[in-house]
Scaffold this motif. Structure first.
Motif, PDB file in Angstrom:
ATOM      1  N   ARG A 177      -8.033   6.294  -4.855  1.00 24.45           N
ATOM      2  CA  ARG A 177      -7.872   4.867  -5.141  1.00 24.45           C
ATOM      3  C   ARG A 177      -6.670   4.649  -6.035  1.00 24.45           C
ATOM      4  N   PRO A 178      -5.758   3.761  -5.593  1.00 24.94           N
ATOM      5  CA  PRO A 178      -5.722   3.078  -4.305  1.00 24.94           C
ATOM      6  C   PRO A 178      -5.433   4.046  -3.159  1.00 24.94           C
ATOM      7  N   ARG A 179      -5.776   3.611  -1.957  1.00 31.34           N
ATOM      8  CA  ARG A 179      -5.666   4.486  -0.799  1.00 31.34           C
ATOM      9  C   ARG A 179      -4.208   4.873  -0.520  1.00 31.34           C
ATOM     10  N   ILE A 180      -4.032   6.038   0.048  1.00 30.80           N
ATOM     11  CA  ILE A 180      -2.726   6.474   0.555  1.00 30.80           C
ATOM     12  C   ILE A 180      -2.851   6.590   2.073  1.00 30.80           C
ATOM     13  N   LEU A 181      -1.999   5.847   2.787  1.00 40.86           N
ATOM     14  CA  LEU A 181      -2.027   5.852   4.247  1.00 40.86           C
ATOM     15  C   LEU A 181      -0.996   6.841   4.779  1.00 40.86           C
ATOM     16  N   VAL A 182      -1.410   7.617   5.782  1.00 41.04           N
ATOM     17  CA  VAL A 182      -0.522   8.606   6.402  1.00 41.04           C
ATOM     18  C   VAL A 182      -0.319   8.207   7.858  1.00 41.04           C
ATOM     19  N   SER A 183       0.945   8.170   8.310  1.00 40.71           N
ATOM     20  CA  SER A 183       1.227   7.823   9.710  1.00 40.71           C
ATOM     21  C   SER A 183       1.935   8.976  10.408  1.00 40.71           C
ATOM     22  N   ASP A 184       1.530   9.220  11.629  1.00 45.58           N
ATOM     23  CA  ASP A 184       2.112  10.261  12.476  1.00 45.58           C
ATOM     24  C   ASP A 184       2.987   9.559  13.508  1.00 45.58           C
ATOM     25  N   THR A 185       4.276   9.856  13.521  1.00 50.09           N
ATOM     26  CA  THR A 185       5.210   9.129  14.381  1.00 50.09           C
ATOM     27  C   THR A 185       5.646   9.973  15.575  1.00 50.09           C
ATOM     28  N   VAL A 186       6.293   9.320  16.536  1.00 46.39           N
ATOM     29  CA  VAL A 186       6.798  10.005  17.724  1.00 46.39           C
ATOM     30  C   VAL A 186       7.841  11.031  17.305  1.00 46.39           C
ATOM     31  N   GLY A 187       7.841  12.185  17.990  1.00 43.56           N
ATOM     32  CA  GLY A 187       8.789  13.238  17.663  1.00 43.56           C
ATOM     33  C   GLY A 187      10.173  12.967  18.221  1.00 43.56           C
ATOM     34  N   PHE A 188      11.161  13.598  17.629  1.00 43.40           N
ATOM     35  CA  PHE A 188      12.538  13.443  18.083  1.00 43.40           C
ATOM     36  C   PHE A 188      12.925  14.625  18.962  1.00 43.40           C
ATOM     37  N   GLN A 248       0.835  -1.192   0.000  1.00 46.08           N
ATOM     38  CA  GLN A 248       0.000   0.000   0.000  1.00 46.08           C
ATOM     39  C   GLN A 248       0.874   1.248   0.000  1.00 46.08           C
ATOM     40  N   ARG A 249       0.306   2.328  -0.421  1.00 44.96           N
ATOM     41  CA  ARG A 249       1.040   3.592  -0.509  1.00 44.96           C
ATOM     42  C   ARG A 249       1.020   4.257   0.861  1.00 44.96           C
ATOM     43  N   ARG A 250       2.221   4.439   1.417  1.00 38.16           N
ATOM     44  CA  ARG A 250       2.319   4.930   2.796  1.00 38.16           C
ATOM     45  C   ARG A 250       3.224   6.150   2.888  1.00 38.16           C
ATOM     46  N   VAL A 251       2.744   7.120   3.649  1.00 41.97           N
ATOM     47  CA  VAL A 251       3.491   8.347   3.913  1.00 41.97           C
ATOM     48  C   VAL A 251       3.687   8.441   5.422  1.00 41.97           C
ATOM     49  N   ALA A 252       4.916   8.749   5.862  1.00 42.30           N
ATOM     50  CA  ALA A 252       5.190   8.915   7.291  1.00 42.30           C
ATOM     51  C   ALA A 252       5.624  10.346   7.562  1.00 42.30           C
ATOM     52  N   LEU A 253       4.958  10.974   8.529  1.00 41.54           N
ATOM     53  CA  LEU A 253       5.348  12.310   8.985  1.00 41.54           C
ATOM     54  C   LEU A 253       6.399  12.149  10.075  1.00 41.54           C
ATOM     55  N   VAL A 254       7.570  12.711   9.863  1.00 46.58           N
ATOM     56  CA  VAL A 254       8.648  12.596  10.842  1.00 46.58           C
ATOM     57  C   VAL A 254       9.190  13.988  11.137  1.00 46.58           C
ATOM     58  N   LYS A 299       2.633  21.268  23.037  1.00 43.58           N
ATOM     59  CA  LYS A 299       3.556  20.813  24.076  1.00 43.58           C
ATOM     60  C   LYS A 299       4.418  19.701  23.505  1.00 43.58           C
ATOM     61  N   LEU A 300       5.541  19.454  24.172  1.00 43.54           N
ATOM     62  CA  LEU A 300       6.471  18.457  23.680  1.00 43.54           C
ATOM     63  C   LEU A 300       5.939  17.051  23.934  1.00 43.54           C
ATOM     64  N   PHE A 301       6.129  16.181  22.948  1.00 46.77           N
ATOM     65  CA  PHE A 301       5.735  14.773  23.044  1.00 46.77           C
ATOM     66  C   PHE A 301       4.250  14.597  23.339  1.00 46.77           C
ATOM     67  N   ALA A 302       3.413  15.391  22.673  1.00 48.97           N
ATOM     68  CA  ALA A 302       1.970  15.176  22.791  1.00 48.97           C
ATOM     69  C   ALA A 302       1.584  13.850  22.143  1.00 48.97           C
ATOM     70  N   THR A 303       2.356  13.426  21.128  1.00 50.12           N
ATOM     71  CA  THR A 303       2.083  12.172  20.424  1.00 50.12           C
ATOM     72  C   THR A 303       3.226  11.194  20.666  1.00 50.12           C
ATOM     73  N   LEU A 304       2.906  10.023  21.237  1.00 48.91           N
ATOM     74  CA  LEU A 304       3.906   8.979  21.430  1.00 48.91           C
ATOM     75  C   LEU A 304       3.561   7.711  20.665  1.00 48.91           C
ATOM     76  N   ASP A 305       2.327   7.580  20.249  1.00 47.80           N
ATOM     77  CA  ASP A 305       1.878   6.367  19.566  1.00 47.80           C
ATOM     78  C   ASP A 305       1.725   6.650  18.078  1.00 47.80           C
ATOM     79  N   THR A 306       2.155   5.699  17.273  1.00 44.63           N
ATOM     80  CA  THR A 306       2.006   5.857  15.827  1.00 44.63           C
ATOM     81  C   THR A 306       0.536   5.708  15.445  1.00 44.63           C
ATOM     82  N   THR A 307       0.029   6.704  14.718  1.00 49.26           N
ATOM     83  CA  THR A 307      -1.349   6.686  14.240  1.00 49.26           C
ATOM     84  C   THR A 307      -1.331   6.581  12.726  1.00 49.26           C
ATOM     85  N   VAL A 308      -2.152   5.676  12.179  1.00 47.84           N
ATOM     86  CA  VAL A 308      -2.218   5.490  10.726  1.00 47.84           C
ATOM     87  C   VAL A 308      -3.642   5.775  10.264  1.00 47.84           C
ATOM     88  N   ARG A 309      -3.789   6.698   9.305  1.00 46.65           N
ATOM     89  CA  ARG A 309      -5.091   7.048   8.759  1.00 46.65           C
ATOM     90  C   ARG A 309      -4.966   7.203   7.238  1.00 46.65           C
TER      91      ARG A 309
END
Length: 478
Positions: A305-316, A258-264, A288-298
């Motif tokens: 079509r076909p779908r493109i999945l976007v994931s939000d990852t933990v910040g550095f 599948q087509r996947r995009v990751a925000l880093v 605020k810092l580290f508001a997101t710690l869990d990877t979310t995929v939407r």
């Protein structure tokens, strides 16, 4: 007039400006530590800073600065006798014998080296006598370095306050913010690894001898027993984490092709805001810092079509504790397995170039530097036009945008779609009548251009990514 608002507990920041660290970098590090401490729920009232060639072996700061810090916390400012200070004592003795100045503990200019940092609107870092103006005393001292257990213990004795080094602050934030089972397990392992070597310094209590069979003979001390319990608990958590990660790997395998995009990017760069704007999902957005710690995929919205999945990852973040980098390696696998990485940087932050370097460095460690990427300079709505023009010249390949501007988000969405369109190829698939159940799989992973049916089945002209096309062909050939 009384207030009904609960007052935040107070904290003081401590930083040592080491050789090779300029004033701007030192100030940025302390400002970031202030935001981390604020995220933990404390109000920063002052910063105590000192230039030194190295951290003082006993208590990080020299004697003069230590007393200045103690004025803010209500402590004595003196490390009790018996503290491990042999190196400093030897140096002081040599200085006395040689007739050098009586500057304590190798300090370089106690009064001249204060850092004037008032990150959270509290009392500025005091100079001579300034500490006495503080009405409430601080209960936490946050040190912008990784310090040893003995240094932390000596600081606590001298200040009467709880002491957290930078690693401890970050681990505590992760511990509070983790939501998924995987993140909670990873953070707990890192926390126990951090706590174990510090147990002696936290007052383990008197030894309790546990004999062997019948209770006779020498046994374990209290400290040894507690550390063994921690080792056993870590082994148990790792076993449980392995099972969770295998389940996650299975889910990722199902998304293979599948087509996947990751925000880093650096923490608080605006990744979650972009995630919400691109996918329409109700992910947490907080300044605020580290508001997101869990990877979310939407899925990208409106859907394509076909779908493109976007994931939000933990910040550095700079100086991320090693155990957390290792623990979150599985979380970062989303970046490693993505088809496109979007590096998100807060263009309004003067230090974003260094932050970008940290992000690229960590991703390089896990082998994600080879993944195709695009640079997004976010939050440009906070910049004047002349600064935006300068960024365009400096980063001609970057996309300048604001997650709050619908036109910018729409343009980014089109750019993402165009990236995947370039890699798609056209092909023909034969779908036998016996495998009509796969029609949904084909529509999910490819764009169907036309369909024709004959005695053998359906002939579908499709456009898809090569990996997805290969997977569809293998399913049809079974």
């Amino acid at each position: 007039m009384t207030t009904t608002q609960t007052e935040r507990p107070l904290a003081v920041l401590v930083g040592v400006q080491l050789p090779g660290v300029d004033d701007v970098e030192h100030a940025a590090d302390l400002a970031e530590l202030g935001r981390l401490v604020h995220t933990l729920g404390f109000e920063v009232i002052a910063t105590v800073s000192q230039r030194r060639s190295a951290l003082a072996a006993a208590a990080v700061l020299g004697e003069g600065k230590l007393k200045e810090l103690a004025e803010l916390t209500g402590g004595s400012g003196v490390v009790p006798s018996g503290a491990p200070e042999r190196k400093n004592k030897a140096r002081a003795r040599r200085a006395a014998e040689s007739g050098e100045g009586d500057e304590p503990d190798g300090e370089l200019g106690d009064d001249a080296d204060d850092a004037d940092d008032d990150e959270d609107g509290g009392v500025a870092a005091p100079g001579a006598g300034g500490a006495r103006q503080v009405a409430r005393t601080a209960t936490v001292v946050a040190v912008d370095h990784d310090i040893s257990p003995s240094q932390a213990r000596n600081l606590e004795r001298a200040t009467g306050a709880q002491v957290l080094d930078r690693a401890g602050v970050i681990i505590e934030i992760f511990h509070r913010h983790a939501r998924s089972r995987e993140a909670k397990l990873e953070v707990e392992i890192a926390r126990l690894n951090y706590v174990a070597p510090r147990m002696r310094e936290m007052g383990g209590g008197a030894d309790r001898q546990r004999g062997g069979i019948g209770g006779k003979g020498a046994g374990e001390s209290a400290l040894e027993l507690d550390r063994r319990k921690i080792r056993d608990r870590i082994a148990e958590l790792k076993h449980e984490l392995g099972a969770v990660q295998r389940e996650q790997s299975t889910r990722r395998a199902l998304r293979q092709g599948q087509r996947r995009v990751a925000l880093v990017g650096y923490t608080n760069a605006g990744k979650s805001s972009l995630m919400r704007a691109l996918t329409g999902s109700e992910v947490l957005v907080a300044d605020k810092l580290f508001a997101t710690l869990d990877t979310t995929v939407r899925a990208l919205h409106p859907e394509v079509r076909p779908r493109i999945l976007v994931s939000d990852t933990v910040g550095f973040i700079k100086k991320l504790p090693h155990d957390l980098v290792a623990s979150f390696r599985s979380t970062l696998d989303e970046a490693l397995e993505a088809s496109l990485l979007l590096y998100v940087a807060d263009a309004s932050d003067p230090t974003f170039r260094d932050q970008l370097g940290v992000t690229r460095g960590v991703l390089s460690e896990i082998g994600a530097s080879e993944v195709p990427s695009r640079l997004l300079l976010n939050k440009v709505d906070r910049l004047p036009e002349e600064e935006r023009d300068a960024l365009r010249l400096e980063f001609p390949e970057a996309t300048l945008l604001s997650a709050k501007t619908p036109a910018d988000v729409a343009a980014l969405r089109e750019a993402i779609i165009s990236f995947f369109e370039e890699s798609m190829v056209e092909a023909e698939l034969l779908l036998p009548y016996a495998k009509q159940s796969l029609i949904g799989e084909i529509y999910e992973n490819a764009r169907v251009l036309s369909e024709e049916y004959d005695d053998a089945g359906g002939r579908l002209s499709v456009r898809a990514h090569p990996v997805a096309l290969e997977r569809l062909r293998s399913l049809l050939a079974r």
